[in-house]
Enzyme design. Structure first.
Site, short mmCIF file in Angstrom:
data_model
loop_
_atom_site.label_atom_id
_atom_site.label_comp_id
_atom_site.label_asym_id
_atom_site.label_seq_id
_atom_site.Cartn_x
_atom_site.Cartn_y
_atom_site.Cartn_z
CD GLN A 21 -7.04 1.02 6.34
OE1 GLN A 21 -7.88 1.38 7.17
NE2 GLN A 21 -6.39 -0.12 6.45
CG HIS A 47 -1.44 -2.62 2.00
ND1 HIS A 47 -1.38 -3.85 1.41
CD2 HIS A 47 -1.67 -2.85 3.32
CE1 HIS A 47 -1.57 -4.79 2.33
NE2 HIS A 47 -1.75 -4.21 3.50
CB CYS A 74 1.50 -4.52 4.28
SG CYS A 74 1.17 -5.99 5.23
CG ASP A 88 -6.03 0.14 -1.48
OD1 ASP A 88 -7.07 -0.05 -0.81
OD2 ASP A 88 -4.93 -0.35 -1.17
CE LYS A 120 -7.86 -3.66 5.40
NZ LYS A 120 -6.97 -4.06 6.49
#
Ligand code: 7TS
Length: 414
Positions: A211, A131, A372, A208, A234
């Protein structure tokens, strides 16, 4: 596989839907089918109630301690931090920093850690499927230090190329930043192995987890990563609150990120001293209500059987892929062996934005575009994809509705 045959024992997504008020509505005259969860999830009533309760009863500023409401707000805020410590298995509250979300968490590490350690000629490795928020902060830091951001190649099926990664891991590499799960392709990266290899080469690792946390149990100590970043919104919590996990030894040595109140011990024109962890990195009034509501989202998730939830989401993905295989002109984008959350595809001869618009007219919410993640779209030679992304409340009927919607969209477009 039929929808009924695919359902997971002990996990009833249909029943959980009633916990989410936003799902109980019609959009464009049709019951809402919400498949844009990688962008943000809907919120259960318990999270909405926690936020409302905080503002209705406890609203005050934290760490000031002069009155009862301030004590209550401080307690709720710090209890929320303790909940996150336990949720991701950090070692202590010193390792859990509140941020606005994944983007700010990564920027914090890029500004504070990367800028203080990088020298001319050093390298940061990021995967080619990241991303933008796991690319651009590193580019800014690298530019300032004369360092370089180098992509780890990704194969045609959307997997990180481990052999190429091993070759890239030389003494110039000071940091590796990779996504736990790609928001564009759904690829689950082998983050434990990536971390082990980086550490052997003397590099630090940021994962990261934007997700990752919504789909898996995350144990930062088992992963042994140096930093782990994620967003509340999220994982069923509000927007504007997120977390940066960092190993205490690293956070200790890092300079402050933002200056202001809360992050100092003493201020004078002769010299300012900084607060201890985690407050050193939390300048200004934080998102107290957001933190309290994030703790309620953790409670919500932890009350579920998370193994059954992961199995349910995996079954949804398998069901979508099986249906995709039988759908004429549908091309999956990203076919890694392990995929979670995001199901990305194209319909032959149709722009993704048109598909998204026609699905929306049928009450089906998906995201279209580059997500993104422009570098990986460029590698695949496509402008973007249609992305359906799943959460705990999605059902096999939602996927049936998606494919019925796609069939209808095709009759309009082709
Ligand atoms: N990293 C990943 C892997 C993401 O998916 C996102 C947001 C971010 C970082 C940034 O998170 P934020 O909460 O700070 O904005 N991804 C998406 C998406 O896929 N659609 O909308 C936002």
């Amino acid at each position: 596989m039929s929808a009924a045959a695919a359902s997971i024992k002990g996990f009833d997504a249909s029943a959980l839907r009633s916990d989410f008020p936003a799902l109980q509505q019609e959009v464009n005259g049709q019951p809402l089918i919400y498949l844009d969860n990688a962008a943000t999830t809907q919120k259960p009533q318990s999270v909405i109630d926690a936020l409302s309760h905080y503002y209705s009863h406890d609203n005050s500023n934290v760490h000031r301690g002069a009155h009862t409401l301030s004590d209550r707000a401080t307690l709720a805020f710090e209890d929320a931090r303790k909940k996150v410590v336990q949720f991701i298995n950090a070692s202590s509250t010193k390792e859990v920093l509140w941020t606005r979300g994944t983007t700010e968490s990564i920027n914090l590490v890029a500004s504070s850690y990367a800028r203080s350690v990088l020298k001319k000629g050093d390298r940061i490795l990021v995967s080619a499927m990241e991303h933008h928020s796991n690319i651009v902060p590193w580019q800014l830091a690298a530019q300032a230090c004369g360092a370089e951001v180098v992509p780890i190649p990704v194969s045609e099926n959307g997997e990180l190329e481990l052999e190429a990664y091993k070759v890239l891991l030389d003494e110039r590499v000071k940091l590796v930043a990779v996504g736990h799960v790609s928001n564009a392709l759904g690829t689950v990266n082998p983050v434990k192995e990536i971390t082990e290899l980086a550490h052997k080469a003397g590099a630090k690792v940021l994962i990261d987890g934007a997700q990752g946390v919504p789909h898996f149990d995350v144990d930062v100590q088992a992963l042994d990563c140096d930093f782990y970043a994620f967003s509340g919104h999220k994982m069923y919590a509000p927007t504007g609150i997120g977390v940066l996990y960092g190993k205490e030894s690293l956070l200790e040595q890092m300079p402050p990120y933002h200056g202001g109140g809360e992050m100092i011990k003493t201020v004078s024109f002769e010299g300012t001293t900084f607060n201890e962890l985690p407050f050193k990195f939390e300048a200004g009034t934080p998102n107290i209500g957001g933190a309290v509501a994030l703790a309620a989202a953790v409670d919500y998730l932890q009350a579920l059987d998370r193994t059954a939830l992961a199995a349910h989401e995996a079954a949804l993905m398998q069901y979508a892929h099986d249906k995709a295989g039988q759908f004429d002109g549908l091309k999956r984008i990203g076919c890694a062996k392990t995929i979670a959350g995001a199901f990305s595809f194209l319909l032959e001869g149709v722009h993704p934005a048109d598909v998204g618009m026609l699905l929306d007219q049928q009450g089906i919410a998906v995201r279209t575009g580059d997500h993104c993640a422009q570098p990986i779209m460029k590698q695949f030679g496509i402008p973007g994809t249609v992305r359906a992304s799943f959460a705990l409340y999605n059902t096999f009927e939602d996927i049936d509705a998606l494919f019925a919607g796609l069939a209808k969209a095709k009759t309009f477009l082709l």
